[in-house]
Write a protein that holds these residues in place. Structure first.
Motif, mmCIF file in Angstrom:
data_model
loop_
_atom_site.group_PDB
_atom_site.id
_atom_site.type_symbol
_atom_site.label_atom_id
_atom_site.label_comp_id
_atom_site.label_asym_id
_atom_site.label_seq_id
_atom_site.Cartn_x
_atom_site.Cartn_y
_atom_site.Cartn_z
ATOM 1 N N ARG A 66 0.813 -1.214 0.000
ATOM 2 C CA ARG A 66 0.000 0.000 0.000
ATOM 3 C C ARG A 66 0.846 1.263 0.000
ATOM 4 N NH1 ARG A 66 -3.244 -0.931 4.744
ATOM 5 N NH2 ARG A 66 -3.366 -3.145 4.426
ATOM 6 N N SER A 67 1.973 1.213 0.673
ATOM 7 C CA SER A 67 2.829 2.400 0.743
ATOM 8 C C SER A 67 3.676 2.543 -0.522
ATOM 9 C CB SER A 67 3.739 2.336 1.966
ATOM 10 O OG SER A 67 4.713 1.321 1.786
ATOM 11 N N GLY A 68 3.596 1.567 -1.395
ATOM 12 C CA GLY A 68 4.373 1.628 -2.633
ATOM 13 C C GLY A 68 5.802 1.154 -2.453
ATOM 14 N N ALA A 69 6.150 0.722 -1.267
ATOM 15 C CA ALA A 69 7.532 0.312 -0.987
ATOM 16 C C ALA A 69 7.754 -1.178 -1.191
ATOM 17 C CB ALA A 69 7.892 0.684 0.451
ATOM 18 N N GLY A 70 6.727 -1.910 -1.508
ATOM 19 C CA GLY A 70 6.906 -3.357 -1.611
ATOM 20 C C GLY A 70 6.157 -3.969 -2.767
ATOM 21 N N ARG A 71 6.507 -5.204 -3.013
ATOM 22 C CA ARG A 71 5.842 -6.011 -4.034
ATOM 23 C C ARG A 71 5.378 -7.293 -3.374
ATOM 24 N NH1 ARG A 71 10.126 -6.177 -8.879
ATOM 25 N NH2 ARG A 71 11.303 -7.219 -7.280
ATOM 26 N N PRO A 72 4.572 -8.079 -4.086
ATOM 27 C CA PRO A 72 4.145 -9.357 -3.504
ATOM 28 C C PRO A 72 5.347 -10.189 -3.060
ATOM 29 C CG PRO A 72 2.976 -8.909 -5.546
ATOM 30 C CD PRO A 72 4.029 -7.849 -5.404
ATOM 31 N N ASP A 73 5.191 -10.865 -1.957
ATOM 32 C CA ASP A 73 6.266 -11.670 -1.385
ATOM 33 C C ASP A 73 6.092 -13.125 -1.823
ATOM 34 O OD1 ASP A 73 8.051 -13.075 0.187
ATOM 35 O OD2 ASP A 73 7.555 -12.019 2.027
ATOM 36 N N PRO A 74 6.986 -13.639 -2.686
ATOM 37 C CA PRO A 74 6.832 -15.021 -3.167
ATOM 38 C C PRO A 74 7.011 -16.047 -2.051
ATOM 39 C CG PRO A 74 8.923 -14.113 -3.910
ATOM 40 C CD PRO A 74 8.168 -12.990 -3.262
ATOM 41 N N ASP A 75 7.807 -15.741 -1.029
ATOM 42 C CA ASP A 75 7.955 -16.646 0.113
ATOM 43 C C ASP A 75 6.617 -16.810 0.826
ATOM 44 O OD1 ASP A 75 10.816 -17.259 0.143
ATOM 45 O OD2 ASP A 75 11.080 -15.138 0.603
ATOM 46 N N LEU A 76 5.962 -15.699 1.080
ATOM 47 C CA LEU A 76 4.676 -15.724 1.774
ATOM 48 C C LEU A 76 3.638 -16.471 0.951
ATOM 49 C CD1 LEU A 76 2.861 -14.929 4.107
ATOM 50 C CD2 LEU A 76 2.493 -12.721 2.977
ATOM 51 N N GLU A 77 3.629 -16.260 -0.343
ATOM 52 C CA GLU A 77 2.671 -16.955 -1.208
ATOM 53 C C GLU A 77 2.840 -18.472 -1.111
ATOM 54 O OE1 GLU A 77 2.819 -15.359 -5.198
ATOM 55 O OE2 GLU A 77 2.741 -13.305 -4.432
ATOM 56 N N LEU A 78 4.085 -18.952 -1.113
ATOM 57 C CA LEU A 78 4.332 -20.385 -1.010
ATOM 58 C C LEU A 78 3.993 -20.914 0.387
ATOM 59 C CD1 LEU A 78 7.610 -20.697 -3.084
ATOM 60 C CD2 LEU A 78 5.336 -21.505 -3.711
ATOM 61 N N ALA A 79 4.288 -20.129 1.411
ATOM 62 C CA ALA A 79 3.947 -20.540 2.778
ATOM 63 C C ALA A 79 2.430 -20.635 2.945
ATOM 64 C CB ALA A 79 4.535 -19.560 3.788
ATOM 65 N N LEU A 80 1.705 -19.673 2.395
ATOM 66 C CA LEU A 80 0.241 -19.699 2.484
ATOM 67 C C LEU A 80 -0.334 -20.891 1.717
ATOM 68 C CD1 LEU A 80 -0.556 -15.890 2.113
ATOM 69 C CD2 LEU A 80 -0.920 -17.313 4.150
ATOM 70 N N ALA A 81 0.250 -21.214 0.573
ATOM 71 C CA ALA A 81 -0.207 -22.371 -0.207
ATOM 72 C C ALA A 81 0.021 -23.666 0.579
ATOM 73 C CB ALA A 81 0.504 -22.425 -1.553
ATOM 74 N N ALA A 82 1.169 -23.769 1.233
ATOM 75 C CA ALA A 82 1.456 -24.959 2.042
ATOM 76 C C ALA A 82 0.471 -25.048 3.207
ATOM 77 C CB ALA A 82 2.893 -24.908 2.569
ATOM 78 N N TRP A 83 0.192 -23.919 3.847
ATOM 79 C CA TRP A 83 -0.738 -23.924 4.972
ATOM 80 C C TRP A 83 -2.146 -24.311 4.526
ATOM 81 C CZ3 TRP A 83 -1.201 -25.101 9.572
ATOM 82 C CH2 TRP A 83 -2.279 -24.695 10.355
ATOM 83 N N ARG A 84 -2.586 -23.766 3.375
ATOM 84 C CA ARG A 84 -3.910 -24.141 2.859
ATOM 85 C C ARG A 84 -3.985 -25.652 2.623
ATOM 86 N NH1 ARG A 84 -3.479 -19.399 0.120
ATOM 87 N NH2 ARG A 84 -2.636 -20.414 -1.722
ATOM 88 N N TRP A 85 -2.932 -26.227 2.035
ATOM 89 C CA TRP A 85 -2.917 -27.670 1.777
ATOM 90 C C TRP A 85 -2.983 -28.440 3.100
ATOM 91 C CZ3 TRP A 85 -0.027 -31.984 2.931
ATOM 92 C CH2 TRP A 85 -0.348 -33.136 2.209
ATOM 93 N N LEU A 86 -2.201 -28.035 4.078
ATOM 94 C CA LEU A 86 -2.195 -28.723 5.374
ATOM 95 C C LEU A 86 -3.550 -28.627 6.076
ATOM 96 C CD1 LEU A 86 1.309 -27.649 6.707
ATOM 97 C CD2 LEU A 86 0.578 -30.001 6.218
ATOM 98 N N GLU A 87 -4.228 -27.513 5.942
ATOM 99 C CA GLU A 87 -5.523 -27.307 6.588
ATOM 100 C C GLU A 87 -6.657 -28.028 5.856
ATOM 101 O OE1 GLU A 87 -5.675 -25.800 9.899
ATOM 102 O OE2 GLU A 87 -7.021 -24.306 9.044
#
Length: 181
Positions: free
Chosen positions: A104-125
């Motif tokens: 939102r502040s324009g200082a960042g881009r999507p985090d590919p690490d977080l995307e993969l961690a969230l995908a792993a968590w969704r699979w585990l859940e």
């Protein structure tokens, strides 16, 4: 260990999920070294993903702390009755908030690490695996007779089984792999 960003101007470029890849590699090595089950099983994947999430969400830079201290932390986090699921949800929420604020502040881009961690968590859940019912109470052989009139059929030796979220199988597997290392 977070992905390095050298593009100060915010230009394009591929962000490599190094922190997630590191966590997944370490988890895989721990499980393979423990030789607890074949790497082709869903149970192995559950163990690897649960352990990788633990490593990813608890780890600072690779050089931070000694290897023994990090292993002790992972062992503590994965121990039975520690509230691991709640801890994972909380840590993922914190990371998501940080990434959203940066975007939102324009200082960042999507985090590919977080995307993969969230995908792993969704699979585990969301994935359920058939596992022994550890909460079942009753004498052995309590299964109804099988089609031939004999014992309880194919589950007679294993006892009652239930569908269990993948993380509930993967977490003790990861903990055991750490303990065996």
């Amino acid at each position: 260990m977070r992905p390095e960003r050298h593009d100060e101007g915010g230009g394009g470029g591929l962000l490599v999920p190094m922190a997630w890849m590191y966590a997944e590699y370490v988890a895989d090595e721990l499980l393979r070294t423990g030789d607890l089950m074949p790497p082709t099983t869903l149970e192995y994947r559950a163990g690897r993903d649960a352990l990788a999430l633990t490593i990813f969400l608890s780890d600072g830079p690779v050089g931070e702390g000694g290897g023994g201290a990090r292993m002790a932390r992972w062992r503590t986090l994965t121990a039975y009755g520690t509230g691991w699921r709640e801890w994972v949800c909380h840590q993922l929420d914190l990371l998501e908030t940080r990434v959203c604020q940066a975007e939102r502040s324009g200082a960042g881009r999507p985090d590919p690490d977080l995307e993969l961690a969230l995908a792993a968590w969704r699979w585990l859940e969301e994935t359920e695996l058939l596992a022994p019912d550890l909460d079942a109470v009753g004498p052995p052989g309590g299964d109804p007779p099988g089609p031939d009139g004999g014992g309880g059929g194919p589950h007679e030796e294993r006892g009652p089984q239930v569908w269990t979220p993948a993380w509930q199988l993967g977490l003790p597997l990861g903990h055991l792999a750490i303990a065996l290392f």
